[in-house]
Design a protein around this motif. Sequence first.
Motif, PDB file in Angstrom:
ATOM      1  N   GLY A 171     -23.466  28.719 -16.827  1.00 22.54           N
ATOM      2  CA  GLY A 171     -23.015  28.397 -17.456  1.00 22.54           C
ATOM      3  C   GLY A 171     -22.038  28.752 -17.674  1.00 22.54           C
ATOM      4  O   GLY A 171     -20.423  28.172 -18.625  1.00 22.54           O
ATOM      5  N   GLN A 172     -21.853  30.331 -17.955  1.00 20.11           N
ATOM      6  CA  GLN A 172     -20.750  30.943 -18.467  1.00 20.11           C
ATOM      7  C   GLN A 172     -19.940  30.842 -17.589  1.00 20.11           C
ATOM      8  O   GLN A 172     -18.319  30.638 -18.537  1.00 20.11           O
ATOM      9  N   ARG A 173     -19.561  30.628 -16.451  1.00 20.03           N
ATOM     10  CA  ARG A 173     -18.877  31.048 -15.771  1.00 20.03           C
ATOM     11  C   ARG A 173     -18.285  29.583 -15.607  1.00 20.03           C
ATOM     12  O   ARG A 173     -16.751  29.573 -15.439  1.00 20.03           O
ATOM     13  N   LEU A 174     -18.829  28.637 -15.772  1.00 18.77           N
ATOM     14  CA  LEU A 174     -18.334  27.146 -15.546  1.00 18.77           C
ATOM     15  C   LEU A 174     -18.059  26.684 -17.195  1.00 18.77           C
ATOM     16  O   LEU A 174     -16.949  26.167 -16.680  1.00 18.77           O
ATOM     17  N   ALA A 175     -17.702  27.804 -17.586  1.00 23.59           N
ATOM     18  CA  ALA A 175     -17.305  27.492 -19.407  1.00 23.59           C
ATOM     19  C   ALA A 175     -16.688  27.641 -18.964  1.00 23.59           C
ATOM     20  O   ALA A 175     -15.156  27.449 -19.660  1.00 23.59           O
ATOM     21  N   ASP A 176     -15.533  29.223 -18.033  1.00 23.65           N
ATOM     22  CA  ASP A 176     -14.182  30.216 -18.766  1.00 23.65           C
ATOM     23  C   ASP A 176     -13.687  29.433 -17.477  1.00 23.65           C
ATOM     24  O   ASP A 176     -12.714  29.050 -18.358  1.00 23.65           O
ATOM     25  N   ILE A 177     -14.238  28.298 -17.053  1.00 21.82           N
ATOM     26  CA  ILE A 177     -13.342  27.775 -16.068  1.00 21.82           C
ATOM     27  C   ILE A 177     -12.591  26.460 -16.701  1.00 21.82           C
ATOM     28  O   ILE A 177     -11.166  25.977 -16.398  1.00 21.82           O
ATOM     29  N   LEU A 178     -13.677  25.681 -17.371  1.00 23.95           N
ATOM     30  CA  LEU A 178     -13.787  24.372 -17.887  1.00 23.95           C
ATOM     31  C   LEU A 178     -12.603  24.714 -19.148  1.00 23.95           C
ATOM     32  O   LEU A 178     -11.198  23.952 -19.171  1.00 23.95           O
ATOM     33  N   GLU A 179     -12.548  25.688 -19.839  1.00 24.29           N
ATOM     34  CA  GLU A 179     -11.496  26.066 -21.029  1.00 24.29           C
ATOM     35  C   GLU A 179      -9.759  26.036 -20.794  1.00 24.29           C
ATOM     36  O   GLU A 179      -9.288  25.916 -21.450  1.00 24.29           O
ATOM     37  N   GLN A 180      -9.992  26.835 -19.841  1.00 26.34           N
ATOM     38  CA  GLN A 180      -8.854  27.570 -19.026  1.00 26.34           C
ATOM     39  C   GLN A 180      -8.200  26.293 -19.060  1.00 26.34           C
ATOM     40  O   GLN A 180      -6.917  25.678 -18.923  1.00 26.34           O
ATOM     41  N   ARG A 181      -8.475  25.058 -17.546  1.00 27.42           N
ATOM     42  CA  ARG A 181      -8.150  23.522 -17.293  1.00 27.42           C
ATOM     43  C   ARG A 181      -8.215  23.016 -18.291  1.00 27.42           C
ATOM     44  O   ARG A 181      -6.352  22.020 -18.431  1.00 27.42           O
ATOM     45  N   LEU A 182      -9.161  22.757 -19.539  1.00 28.13           N
ATOM     46  CA  LEU A 182      -8.527  22.011 -20.298  1.00 28.13           C
ATOM     47  C   LEU A 182      -7.880  21.570 -20.404  1.00 28.13           C
ATOM     48  O   LEU A 182      -7.241  21.622 -21.727  1.00 28.13           O
ATOM     49  N   SER A 183      -7.268  23.486 -21.512  1.00 25.57           N
ATOM     50  CA  SER A 183      -6.801  24.055 -22.445  1.00 25.57           C
ATOM     51  C   SER A 183      -5.490  23.619 -22.053  1.00 25.57           C
ATOM     52  O   SER A 183      -4.096  23.251 -22.611  1.00 25.57           O
ATOM     53  N   ALA A 184      -5.308  23.656 -20.655  1.00 24.44           N
ATOM     54  CA  ALA A 184      -3.654  23.776 -20.364  1.00 24.44           C
ATOM     55  C   ALA A 184      -3.310  22.239 -20.150  1.00 24.44           C
ATOM     56  O   ALA A 184      -2.686  21.895 -20.169  1.00 24.44           O
ATOM     57  N   THR A 185      -4.660  21.312 -19.766  1.00 19.46           N
ATOM     58  CA  THR A 185      -4.151  20.162 -19.948  1.00 19.46           C
ATOM     59  C   THR A 185      -3.984  19.299 -20.579  1.00 19.46           C
ATOM     60  O   THR A 185      -3.273  18.433 -20.908  1.00 19.46           O
ATOM     61  N   LEU A 186      -5.016  19.883 -21.425  1.00 21.93           N
ATOM     62  CA  LEU A 186      -4.303  19.449 -23.469  1.00 21.93           C
ATOM     63  C   LEU A 186      -3.063  19.597 -24.191  1.00 21.93           C
ATOM     64  O   LEU A 186      -2.297  18.637 -25.346  1.00 21.93           O
ATOM     65  N   PHE A 243      -2.263  22.449 -25.683  1.00 22.31           N
ATOM     66  CA  PHE A 243      -2.290  23.380 -26.999  1.00 22.31           C
ATOM     67  C   PHE A 243      -3.823  24.906 -26.226  1.00 22.31           C
ATOM     68  O   PHE A 243      -4.605  24.098 -25.599  1.00 22.31           O
ATOM     69  N   GLU A 244      -3.998  25.912 -27.343  1.00 20.52           N
ATOM     70  CA  GLU A 244      -5.438  27.248 -26.572  1.00 20.52           C
ATOM     71  C   GLU A 244      -6.114  26.569 -27.100  1.00 20.52           C
ATOM     72  O   GLU A 244      -6.239  26.331 -28.165  1.00 20.52           O
ATOM     73  N   GLY A 245      -7.302  26.230 -26.990  1.00 20.52           N
ATOM     74  CA  GLY A 245      -8.460  25.765 -26.871  1.00 20.52           C
ATOM     75  C   GLY A 245      -9.485  27.142 -28.209  1.00 20.52           C
ATOM     76  O   GLY A 245      -8.585  27.970 -28.196  1.00 20.52           O
ATOM     77  N   THR A 246     -10.670  26.978 -28.438  1.00 17.00           N
ATOM     78  CA  THR A 246     -11.043  26.892 -29.883  1.00 17.00           C
ATOM     79  C   THR A 246     -12.123  27.855 -28.632  1.00 17.00           C
ATOM     80  O   THR A 246     -12.602  29.082 -29.532  1.00 17.00           O
ATOM     81  N   GLY A 247     -12.285  28.021 -28.158  1.00 12.90           N
ATOM     82  CA  GLY A 247     -12.765  29.488 -26.704  1.00 12.90           C
ATOM     83  C   GLY A 247     -13.992  28.611 -26.521  1.00 12.90           C
ATOM     84  O   GLY A 247     -14.537  27.806 -26.523  1.00 12.90           O
ATOM     85  N   LEU A 248     -14.424  29.849 -25.794  1.00 12.05           N
ATOM     86  CA  LEU A 248     -15.629  29.432 -25.270  1.00 12.05           C
ATOM     87  C   LEU A 248     -17.028  29.785 -25.927  1.00 12.05           C
ATOM     88  O   LEU A 248     -16.373  30.780 -26.885  1.00 12.05           O
ATOM     89  N   GLN A 249     -17.763  29.913 -26.141  1.00 14.75           N
ATOM     90  CA  GLN A 249     -19.420  30.009 -27.181  1.00 14.75           C
ATOM     91  C   GLN A 249     -20.624  29.550 -26.653  1.00 14.75           C
ATOM     92  O   GLN A 249     -20.525  28.972 -25.469  1.00 14.75           O
ATOM     93  N   GLY A 250     -21.339  31.044 -26.340  1.00 10.86           N
ATOM     94  CA  GLY A 250     -22.696  31.085 -26.240  1.00 10.86           C
ATOM     95  C   GLY A 250     -23.234  30.429 -27.296  1.00 10.86           C
ATOM     96  O   GLY A 250     -23.841  31.050 -28.672  1.00 10.86           O
ATOM     97  N   MET A 251     -23.951  29.430 -27.114  1.00 13.94           N
ATOM     98  CA  MET A 251     -24.939  28.116 -27.624  1.00 13.94           C
ATOM     99  C   MET A 251     -26.317  28.527 -27.983  1.00 13.94           C
ATOM    100  O   MET A 251     -26.586  28.283 -26.524  1.00 13.94           O
ATOM    101  N   ARG A 252     -26.793  27.807 -29.393  1.00 15.40           N
ATOM    102  CA  ARG A 252     -28.319  27.470 -28.295  1.00 15.40           C
ATOM    103  C   ARG A 252     -28.173  25.710 -28.982  1.00 15.40           C
ATOM    104  O   ARG A 252     -29.868  25.431 -28.951  1.00 15.40           O
ATOM    105  N   LEU A 253     -27.177  25.276 -28.435  1.00 16.18           N
ATOM    106  CA  LEU A 253     -27.652  24.071 -28.827  1.00 16.18           C
ATOM    107  C   LEU A 253     -28.921  22.991 -27.719  1.00 16.18           C
ATOM    108  O   LEU A 253     -29.474  23.457 -26.819  1.00 16.18           O
ATOM    109  N   PRO A 254     -30.011  22.110 -28.265  1.00 19.24           N
ATOM    110  CA  PRO A 254     -30.351  21.771 -27.531  1.00 19.24           C
ATOM    111  C   PRO A 254     -30.371  21.175 -26.263  1.00 19.24           C
ATOM    112  O   PRO A 254     -31.205  21.670 -25.371  1.00 19.24           O
ATOM    113  N   ILE A 255     -29.157  20.357 -25.657  1.00 22.53           N
ATOM    114  CA  ILE A 255     -28.945  20.192 -25.074  1.00 22.53           C
ATOM    115  C   ILE A 255     -28.877  21.516 -23.546  1.00 22.53           C
ATOM    116  O   ILE A 255     -28.728  21.787 -22.344  1.00 22.53           O
TER     117      ILE A 255
END
Length: 333
Positions: free
Chosen positions: A262-277, A279-291
Motif C-alpha cells: 500500500g505504501q509503495r502504490l500510494a507513493d507512485i499514485l501521489e507522484q503521478r496524480l499530482s503531476a497530472t492535476l 499541483f503539489e499533492g497534500t501528501g501520503l498518509q498512513g491511515m486506519r480508514l475502514p477501507i
Amino acid sequence: MERKAKGLENDNLPTLRRGDQSNAVTLLQQQLATAGFALNLTSHGHFDISTAVAVADFQASRGLSVDGICGPHTWTALQEAGWTLGDRNLMNTKPMLRGDDVAELQLRLGSLGFDAGRVDGIFGPNTASALQEFQLNSGLTANAICTKNTVISLKRISARVSPTTVAVVRERVKLQRTPHKLTNKHIMVVFSKTLAAVAGELCSSLRRAEAVVNEMCDLSELESADQANILKVDVCLDLRIADTKECRIAYFATEGFVSPGGQRLADILEQRLSATLGFEGTGLQGMRLPILRHTRMTAVQCLIGPFGLIQARLSPVARAIEGSLALWTTKPT
C-alpha cells in the motif's frame, strides 16, 4: 457478560456536530476526556468549538478522516480506545472482538515472531493461531484464549515491543513472489457516481492490459472491504472526490504495521496524480480508514478534486492511475 468499553454502545448513537446539544454529546465529551483529549467546555452536553477540536484531534490520532464531526467511525474508534490489554478475555468470536487491547496483543505477538497478521485491532483466525502458538511455546494452556495469565506471560517476555512485526516481512515476501505484471492481476476499483467516468475509462484500460477488474459504485467503505475480501482481489483502489483542490493518497498504517504494498502504490499514485492535476499533492498518509483497515490485501484510497478539474482532465487522470498500477506491479514493495 463482558462490559462494553466505558459503557459505550455505538449502534444507535447519532452523528454529532458543532451546535448539537444532548446527552449523547455529554457521553462524547466524557469519552474524549477519558481518551486524553482535553476540552475547554462552555457547557457540558453542548458540542462547542472545544469539542469539535478534540474530535478532530482524536480522529487524526486514530488515522481517520479529520472533519470534527462524530459519526459512526469515530464512535467505533472511541469504543475501541476504551480497551487495554488485560481488561477482558480475548478469543475468536462472531462478531470478532475489536479494540486497542487486540491491537496490543497482535503487536506483542508479532514482535516476538508469532504472526498474528496485520495490527488491525480485530481478533480473527490469524490472531488466534499466533496466540495458540505462543501459549504452546510458553507452557500455557493452548486454547487460543488470551486470559490474564497469558497477558502476564506475554508482557514478561515482550517487555520491549519491537516497532515492527513479522507480518510486515511476510507480506513483503508474498508480494515479491507474485508475477510482476498487470496481466491476470485482480483489481477492484471502488468509486462514487461523480467519478464514474474516470473509473470507467480506468477499468477499460486495465482490461485491455488483461487485468481482472471488479467495479463497485457507491458502496460504503466497510461494504467495499467485505467485497474485496470475498473476491480475494490483489489490489483494492478506492476513488473519492474532494470538494476542494486536493490530492491525498492513503494507505494502511498503524503502530507496528505499515502495509508495504500500500505504501509503495500510494507513493507512485501521489507522484503521478499530482503531476497530472498540476499541483503539489497534500501528501501520503498512513491511515486506519475502514477501507484500508478491513481489507486483507494492498489497498489505497485516492481523494482527488475538485470535480471540475477532474472532469477537465478525465483521460489523463485515468491514464495516470493505470500507469501507477502497471509500475507498481513491476516492483510492489
